[in-house]
Write an enzyme that holds these catalytic residues in place. Structure first.
Site, PDB file in Angstrom:
ATOM      1  CE  LYS A  15      -2.134  -1.531   3.578  1.00  0.00           C
ATOM      2  NZ  LYS A  15      -1.634  -2.909   3.432  1.00  0.00           N
ATOM      3  CB  SER A  16       4.007   2.249   1.678  1.00  0.00           C
ATOM      4  OG  SER A  16       3.645   2.519   2.993  1.00  0.00           O
ATOM      5  NE  ARG A  36       6.381   6.593  -0.085  1.00  0.00           N
ATOM      6  CZ  ARG A  36       5.666   6.425   1.021  1.00  0.00           C
ATOM      7  NH1 ARG A  36       4.545   5.721   0.984  1.00  0.00           N
ATOM      8  NH2 ARG A  36       6.056   6.947   2.169  1.00  0.00           N
ATOM      9  CB  SER A  83       6.900  10.692  10.189  1.00  0.00           C
ATOM     10  OG  SER A  83       5.800  10.682   9.301  1.00  0.00           O
ATOM     11  CD  GLN A 129       1.417   8.667   6.946  1.00  0.00           C
ATOM     12  OE1 GLN A 129       1.059   9.514   7.754  1.00  0.00           O
ATOM     13  NE2 GLN A 129       0.721   7.583   6.703  1.00  0.00           N
ATOM     14  CG  ASP A 132       2.107   0.723   9.487  1.00  0.00           C
ATOM     15  OD1 ASP A 132       1.819   1.625  10.295  1.00  0.00           O
ATOM     16  OD2 ASP A 132       2.299   0.940   8.274  1.00  0.00           O
ATOM     17  CE  LYS A 191       2.032   5.171  12.968  1.00  0.00           C
ATOM     18  NZ  LYS A 191       2.552   5.829  11.768  1.00  0.00           N
ATOM     19  NE  ARG A 209      -2.809   0.625  14.374  1.00  0.00           N
ATOM     20  CZ  ARG A 209      -2.416   0.777  13.128  1.00  0.00           C
ATOM     21  NH1 ARG A 209      -1.133   0.933  12.854  1.00  0.00           N
ATOM     22  NH2 ARG A 209      -3.289   0.748  12.148  1.00  0.00           N
ATOM     23  NE  ARG A 242      -1.262  -0.994   9.534  1.00  0.00           N
ATOM     24  CZ  ARG A 242      -1.001  -1.274   8.262  1.00  0.00           C
ATOM     25  NH1 ARG A 242      -1.018  -2.513   7.840  1.00  0.00           N
ATOM     26  NH2 ARG A 242      -0.715  -0.308   7.414  1.00  0.00           N
TER      27      ARG A 242
HETATM   28  C1  S3P Z   1       3.413   5.213   5.827  1.00  0.00           C
HETATM   29  C2  S3P Z   1       4.209   5.588   6.872  1.00  0.00           C
HETATM   30  C3  S3P Z   1       3.930   5.260   8.278  1.00  0.00           C
HETATM   31  C4  S3P Z   1       2.907   4.141   8.387  1.00  0.00           C
HETATM   32  C5  S3P Z   1       1.750   4.325   7.459  1.00  0.00           C
HETATM   33  C6  S3P Z   1       2.213   4.390   6.017  1.00  0.00           C
HETATM   34  C7  S3P Z   1       3.787   5.638   4.462  1.00  0.00           C
HETATM   35  O1  S3P Z   1       3.420   6.409   8.923  1.00  0.00           O
HETATM   36  O2  S3P Z   1       2.450   4.042   9.716  1.00  0.00           O
HETATM   37  O3  S3P Z   1       0.836   3.252   7.602  1.00  0.00           O
HETATM   38  O4  S3P Z   1       3.279   5.064   3.492  1.00  0.00           O
HETATM   39  O5  S3P Z   1       4.610   6.550   4.347  1.00  0.00           O
HETATM   40  P1  S3P Z   1       4.447   7.492   9.538  1.00  0.00           P
HETATM   41  O6  S3P Z   1       5.350   7.837   8.462  1.00  0.00           O
HETATM   42  O7  S3P Z   1       3.637   8.667   9.965  1.00  0.00           O
HETATM   43  O8  S3P Z   1       5.092   6.796  10.706  1.00  0.00           O
END
Ligand code: S3P
Length: 437
Positions: A21-22, A26, A169, A171, A320, A347, A351, A392
């Site tokens: 998914k990540s 992207r 992070s 993200q 995660d 999250k 969690r 999750r």
């Molecule tokens: C993700 C980064 C993680 C993760 C999320 C997906 C990403 O979050 O927990 O499920 O795709 O970049 P953080 O970067 O905020 O830790």
């Protein structure tokens, strides 16, 4: 939907993981910023990736999906169109945080919003560094969504910056790297730990100059003078999805399964290392890379586990996976302690507290700490649990039912479709017991 899992026979067989998914978030978004048509194979459709695709539609991006392949017509870095209304990112933190970086680069005015759950998640961690780069953006009074971005002329570049993130992070880092595509000078971001580096790898494949010093968790993006090249890639399989099956096969006696095509990027493999340290039997057979991402087949056999302590950088590399890791901990002998993981409170649910409370309600001895939790020996007894809108947590509690004495009934289990719509189907195929009401 209510889902009940009871003591399971051994899991047997093999399964090829859907795309990560990540990577999917992207790939869809970066393809929209490229010039030309991208073709992305093994694209996983689920609640959160659909949120990204629908948001891209709101920005005027044309895409189509056929038999697992996503096709995206890139509009260029400055080509996103102004959405006619607030864009609903639903439950997807990755969608809102990455998209706001891309919209900031494009200079396109917009409002990004989402579900009640998303509106509780902190956004000033992206808006404050964006403001440092010259982005005119506001949040709600509590620092959360909706995010309101003002227009900026494409002829006015953003400012270069050197940014130290307080929390690792991917993200946040990715949001800022996307904004940096429209900066006048390079942007450097340093993190306290090794967050996932998919953005760095994918942008590099699209011909952007990204220097990543993994020894000090520092990345520098030089704003490109040329358009981004379109993507032609097959996504690596989702290790975060695989984690539920890895733990299930490890804790259900007699299990022996093979998971094919799993992404094993070092920034994501913390769960394999933690389980191996506990005594798990996981054989990793490398396969050819997919677009700069390492891939492997994993062979997992049941094994007795012993408790360990997880802290420091390992936490970031399995960020995660703590809900499902907690189930492995419950099946282990001795105590398992998780530290340095306060980020888990931000999250899809808190969690730490939600996980500990639900585990306690099925008979697991779980203790909450400000920055983690401890779990003592004792397989779950069973009972009725809630998911608190967290996909999750839902799947992890379902896995717990497979080693419980009385079974686990998961209320509001439909939330699983956010990330792994085939969870039940795959579990049944591998031989687990699942009942749906
Ligand atoms: C993700 C980064 C993680 C993760 C999320 C997906 C990403 O979050 O927990 O499920 O795709 O970049 P953080 O970067 O905020 O830790």
């Amino acid at each position: 939907m209510t889902l009940t899992t009871t003591l399971s026979p051994p899991l047997r067989g093999s399964y090829t993981l859907p795309g990560d998914k990540s990577l999917a978030h992207r790939a869809a978004l970066f393809a929209a910023l490229a010039t030309g048509k991208s073709v992305i194979e093994s694209f996983p459709l689920s609640g959160v990736t659909q949120a990204m695709l629908d948001a891209l539609t709101a920005f005027g991006v044309e895409w189509s999906y056929n038999a697992g392949t996503l096709y995206v017509l890139g509009r260029g870095i400055y080509g996103l169109q102004r959405p006619s209304e607030p864009v609903n990112c639903r439950n997807s933190g990755t969608t809102i945080r990455l998209l706001i970086g891309a919209a900031a680069a494009a200079g396109v005015p917009c409002t990004l919003d989402g579900s009640e759950g998303l509106r509780r998640r902190p956004m000033s961690r992206v808006t404050e560094p964006l403001q440092t780069m010259g982005v005119a953006i506001t949040t709600a009074a509590n620092g959360c969504a909706p995010l309101v971005l003002a227009a900026r002329a494409a002829t006015t570049p953003l400012k270069g910056a050197t940014i130290q993130l307080p929390v690792a992070s991917a993200q946040v880092k990715s949001c800022l790297l996307l904004a940096a595509l429209a900066a006048a000078e390079p942007v450097t971001i340093t993190e306290p730990g090794p967050s996932r580096d998919h953005t760095e790898r994918m942008l590099t494949a699209m011909s952007v100059t990204v220097r990543h010093d993994t020894t000090i968790n520092r990345v520098t993006l030089t704003p490109p003078l040329e358009p981004l090249k379109p993507l032609h890639s097959k996504l690596a399989g989702d290790i975060s999805t695989a984690a539920f099956l890895i733990v299930a096969a490890t804790i259900i006696p007699g299990s022996d399964i093979t998971l094919c095509g799993v992404g094993v990027n070092h920034t994501r493999t913390g769960i394999i290392e933690a389980l191996t340290a506990m005594g798990a039997d996981i054989t990793i057979t490398p396969q050819p890379d997919r677009s700069g991402e390492p891939v492997a087949d994993l062979h997992i056999r049941h094994a007795p586990l012993k408790g360990i302590t997880v802290s420091g950088d390992l936490v970031v590399r399995m960020i995660d996976e703590f809900p499902i890791f907690a189930i492995a901990a419950a099946a282990a002998t001795g105590q398992t302690i998780v530290r340095d993981a306060a980020e888990l409170r931000h999250k899809e649910s808190d969690r730490i507290s939600r996980l500990c409370n639900e585990l306690k309600s099925i008979g697991v001895t779980a203790t909450e700490h400000p920055d983690g939790f401890s779990i003592a020996t004792g397989a779950p007894f069973g009972g009725v649990v809630d998911t608190h809108g967290d996909h999750r947590l839902a799947m992890s509690l379902a896995v717990a039912g497979w080693i419980s004495q009385r079974g686990v009934t998961v209320k509001n289990a439909d939330i699983m479709t956010e990330s792994f719509p085939d969870f039940t189907k795959v579990a049944l195929k591998l031989g687990a017991t699942v009942k749906i009401d």
